[in-house]
Design an enzyme around this catalytic site. Structure first.
Site, PDB file in Angstrom:
ATOM      1  CG  ASP A   1       1.797 -20.380 -13.653  1.00 43.79           C
ATOM      2  OD1 ASP A   1       1.472 -21.776 -13.929  1.00 43.79           O
ATOM      3  OD2 ASP A   1       2.290 -19.673 -14.443  1.00 43.79           O
ATOM      4  CB  SER A   2       5.327 -23.459 -14.064  1.00 47.58           C
ATOM      5  OG  SER A   2       4.677 -22.946 -15.157  1.00 47.58           O
TER       6      SER A   2
ATOM      7  N   GLY B   1       6.210 -28.147 -17.920  1.00 48.72           N
ATOM      8  CA  GLY B   1       5.283 -28.921 -18.931  1.00 48.72           C
ATOM      9  C   GLY B   1       6.215 -30.017 -19.471  1.00 48.72           C
TER      10      GLY B   1
ATOM     11  CB  CYS C   1       0.555 -24.436 -13.171  1.00 49.93           C
ATOM     12  SG  CYS C   1       1.556 -25.338 -13.764  1.00 49.93           S
ATOM     13  CG  ASN C   2      -3.927 -25.786 -17.789  1.00 52.91           C
ATOM     14  OD1 ASN C   2      -4.989 -26.279 -17.918  1.00 52.91           O
ATOM     15  ND2 ASN C   2      -3.600 -24.397 -17.989  1.00 52.91           N
TER      16      ASN C   2
ATOM     17  CD  GLU D   1       7.281 -16.830 -19.856  1.00 47.22           C
ATOM     18  OE1 GLU D   1       8.497 -16.885 -19.786  1.00 47.22           O
ATOM     19  OE2 GLU D   1       6.508 -17.856 -19.269  1.00 47.22           O
TER      20      GLU D   1
ATOM     21  CB  CYS E   1      -1.432 -23.596 -21.631  1.00 45.87           C
ATOM     22  SG  CYS E   1       0.361 -22.725 -21.099  1.00 45.87           S
ATOM     23  CB  THR E   2      -2.318 -20.153 -16.862  1.00 49.75           C
ATOM     24  OG1 THR E   2      -0.891 -20.477 -16.788  1.00 49.75           O
ATOM     25  CG2 THR E   2      -3.078 -20.900 -16.193  1.00 49.75           C
ATOM     26  CG  HIS E   3       1.928 -18.687 -20.782  1.00 52.42           C
ATOM     27  ND1 HIS E   3       2.165 -19.500 -19.647  1.00 52.42           N
ATOM     28  CD2 HIS E   3       2.931 -17.748 -20.542  1.00 52.42           C
ATOM     29  CE1 HIS E   3       3.357 -19.167 -19.175  1.00 52.42           C
ATOM     30  NE2 HIS E   3       3.968 -18.203 -19.755  1.00 52.42           N
TER      31      HIS E   3
END
Length: 276
Positions: free
Chosen positions: A17-18, A50, A80-81, A159, A191-193
């Site tokens: 992922d980023s 993004g 990661c999308n 985050e 989005c993975t968040h």
């Protein structure tokens, strides 16, 4: 398809992922495939993806995949999308091993469960702008109406750990007002968040809107992929560590965040200079 050798079953799955968002995907893999080992890479030095160009994201993804291959992984999850949207189709033909992204599994489920054919997608500017979810949804449900909304403030708020903070609630209400007026019955957390904000999003959108968590669906997709290739771990205990974490920057911050959301304690995240 080549016949897998016995050792391949016990190799780890590579996840990248980023940054830290892909940990929601790793968490679902840990829950649903507890016998599988994981090597995770978070590109914390170059986050966010993004707002970057397709060419840059393809280059980053190739570098990371090369690193994961050096760790002997048997399959790769692009958690990661944005990288799934911009790099996956370019990179897939170059791969010798199975690879799966987070967009396709979530899009497929959304297309199947919508009742009124109106589906919302929230994600980064890159993911929403790429129209990748619209394209994937239309493969399964050509008549679906897909509405996208970039929610760039969600990532820094997650985050920061402000999952239930009044500021985050206010930001979410503003972003989601667009969908409240649009009569959607399904919303993809693209989005993975965003799965970490699921409870709050559920409260704002109400019980009548289906929330699709691509992290969960990707773990399900990985399970099927490993079985199809005959490389599912059958539970043999390895002397190798179950989970390894690598990052390109801010290892301590990553470790603290990981330990706040993962079902197991991680002792360290190793720093890797990915461009070298």
């Amino acid at each position: 398809m080549n016949q897998p050798n016995e050792n391949e079953k016990y190799a780890p799955v590579g996840v990248f992922d980023s940054g830290v968002g892909g940990l929601t995907v790793a968490r679902e893999i840990m829950r649903q495939l507890p016998q599988e080992r994981i090597v995770y890479f978070g590109d914390t030095a170059r986050v966010p993806y993004g707002s970057k160009s397709r060419e840059t994201i393809v280059r980053y993804s190739r570098q990371i995949i090369q690193f994961l291959e050096s760790k002997g992984v048997k399959a790769i999850v692009v958690a990661c999308n944005t990288a799934s949207a911009f790099a996956l189709e370019t990179i897939r033909p170059e791969m010798k091993m199975p690879i799966i992204g987070v967009v396709k599994p979530g899009a497929k489920v959304a297309a199947e469960i919508t009742g009124n054919g109106r589906i919302g997608v929230i994600g980064t500017e890159g993911t929403v702008g790429s129209q990748i979810y619209t394209e994937m949804i239309h493969r399964h449900n050509p008549k679906a109406s897909v509405l996208g909304k970039a929610c760039p403030l969600f990532v820094p708020l997650v985050e920061e750990g402000w999952l239930k903070d009044p500021i985050t609630v206010e930001v979410a209400k503003r972003y989601l007002a667009y969908f409240k007026e649009s009569d959607i019955d399904t919303l993809i957390l693209g989005c993975t968040h965003y799965p970490l904000l699921r409870t709050m999003i559920r409260e704002i959108m109400g019980e009548n809107v289906n929330l699709v968590n691509p992290a969960y669906e990707t773990a399900q997709g990985l399970k099927r992929l490993l079985m199809e290739h005959g490389i599912s771990n059958d539970g043999k205990v390895s002397r190798e560590p179950m989970y390894q974490f690598y990052v390109s920057d801010a290892a301590e911050k990553f470790k603290n965040f990981a330990n706040s959301i993962l079902p197991c304690e991680i002792e360290e995240a190793q720093l890797i200079h990915i461009e070298e």
